[in-house]
Motif scaffolding. Structure first.
Motif, PDB file in Angstrom:
ATOM      1  N   GLY A 175      46.759 -47.589  18.066  1.00  0.00           N
ATOM      2  CA  GLY A 175      45.788 -47.195  18.861  1.00  0.00           C
ATOM      3  C   GLY A 175      45.678 -45.825  18.831  1.00  0.00           C
ATOM      4  O   GLY A 175      44.492 -45.132  18.833  1.00  0.00           O
ATOM      5  N   VAL A 176      46.802 -44.818  18.885  1.00  0.00           N
ATOM      6  CA  VAL A 176      46.525 -43.633  18.769  1.00  0.00           C
ATOM      7  C   VAL A 176      45.863 -42.968  17.215  1.00  0.00           C
ATOM      8  O   VAL A 176      44.885 -42.284  17.450  1.00  0.00           O
ATOM      9  N   LEU A 177      46.228 -43.860  16.209  1.00  0.00           N
ATOM     10  CA  LEU A 177      45.349 -43.612  15.022  1.00  0.00           C
ATOM     11  C   LEU A 177      44.048 -43.908  15.175  1.00  0.00           C
ATOM     12  O   LEU A 177      43.184 -43.139  14.610  1.00  0.00           O
ATOM     13  N   ALA A 178      43.770 -44.940  15.815  1.00  0.00           N
ATOM     14  CA  ALA A 178      42.365 -45.323  15.829  1.00  0.00           C
ATOM     15  C   ALA A 178      41.561 -44.561  16.537  1.00  0.00           C
ATOM     16  O   ALA A 178      40.407 -44.020  16.047  1.00  0.00           O
ATOM     17  N   GLU A 179      42.245 -43.855  17.422  1.00  0.00           N
ATOM     18  CA  GLU A 179      41.345 -42.810  18.516  1.00  0.00           C
ATOM     19  C   GLU A 179      41.101 -41.621  17.496  1.00  0.00           C
ATOM     20  O   GLU A 179      40.182 -40.919  17.331  1.00  0.00           O
ATOM     21  N   HIS A 180      42.300 -41.263  16.739  1.00  0.00           N
ATOM     22  CA  HIS A 180      42.159 -40.153  15.826  1.00  0.00           C
ATOM     23  C   HIS A 180      40.963 -40.192  14.863  1.00  0.00           C
ATOM     24  O   HIS A 180      40.154 -39.414  14.458  1.00  0.00           O
ATOM     25  N   PHE A 181      41.035 -41.398  14.080  1.00  0.00           N
ATOM     26  CA  PHE A 181      40.023 -41.640  13.413  1.00  0.00           C
ATOM     27  C   PHE A 181      38.517 -41.871  13.629  1.00  0.00           C
ATOM     28  O   PHE A 181      37.571 -41.317  13.335  1.00  0.00           O
ATOM     29  N   LEU A 182      38.605 -42.258  15.030  1.00  0.00           N
ATOM     30  CA  LEU A 182      37.231 -42.491  15.775  1.00  0.00           C
ATOM     31  C   LEU A 182      36.587 -40.833  15.958  1.00  0.00           C
ATOM     32  O   LEU A 182      35.450 -40.828  15.888  1.00  0.00           O
ATOM     33  N   ASN A 183      37.435 -40.227  16.274  1.00  0.00           N
ATOM     34  CA  ASN A 183      37.146 -38.762  16.748  1.00  0.00           C
ATOM     35  C   ASN A 183      37.077 -37.803  15.632  1.00  0.00           C
ATOM     36  O   ASN A 183      36.647 -36.712  15.651  1.00  0.00           O
ATOM     37  N   ASN A 184      37.536 -37.942  14.383  1.00  0.00           N
ATOM     38  CA  ASN A 184      37.807 -37.428  13.394  1.00  0.00           C
ATOM     39  C   ASN A 184      37.149 -37.860  11.955  1.00  0.00           C
ATOM     40  O   ASN A 184      37.519 -38.108  11.028  1.00  0.00           O
ATOM     41  N   LEU A 185      35.625 -38.387  12.252  1.00  0.00           N
ATOM     42  CA  LEU A 185      35.044 -39.151  11.156  1.00  0.00           C
ATOM     43  C   LEU A 185      34.911 -38.115   9.995  1.00  0.00           C
ATOM     44  O   LEU A 185      34.719 -37.717   9.360  1.00  0.00           O
TER      45      LEU A 185
END
Length: 153
Positions: free
Chosen positions: A143-153
């Motif tokens: 979940g933390v990684l998903a949020e990171h990837f979502l915010n850092n396209l």
């Protein structure tokens, strides 16, 4: 009354290790694995055997009580690393964590490692954990990684 913390972090961790010897002594009496002599000096092979047997039995207890053994290991590892870092006066991740990361980076390289993590997040997002094999810590990390990837396209 004195506290285990009175003599500093190194002595506190020796006290913790002595509690582990007490647990291994009791376990050894019950199983016939009498490898300890009450001191902190335990043969490496014997320590590996009796400690892994005790941990396996703790995992059986956890399973019976619907507790994920990975959660126990994760928490124990976290406590251990924090206590060692306190003893060593270190800030940042423990050396063992940085070595594990360095090993992965030497195999994959930074971009490939990022790609592998992103693939894991996408697969989890698409398929979830159908066989319920991921610990809650692993799901949280995804979940933390998903949020990171979502915010850092």
């Amino acid at each position: 009354m004195s506290s285990i913390y009175d003599d500093g972090p190194a002595e506190t961790n020796r006290t913790r290790a002595s509690w582990a010897v007490i647990a291994l002594d009791a376990f050894g009496v019950a199983t016939g694995q009498r490898y300890t002599d009450g001191t902190l000096n335990v043969d490496e092979e014997e320590l590996n055997e009796i400690a892994s047997d005790l941990l396996a039995n703790l995992f059986h207890l956890a399973r019976i009580n619907l507790v994920d053994p990975d959660e126990i290991v994760g928490r124990a590892y976290l406590h251990f690393n924090e206590e060692v870092a306190e003893e060593e006066g270190a800030d940042g991740p423990p050396e063992s964590d940085t070595k594990a990361l360095d090993d992965l980076l030497s195999i994959l390289g930074p971009l490939d490692l990022r790609g592998a993590l992103r693939s894991a997040v996408e697969l989890y997002g698409e398929y979830g954990d159908r066989n319920d094999v991921l610990s809650s810590a692993q799901v949280e990390n995804l979940g933390v990684l998903a949020e990171h990837f979502l915010n850092n396209l």
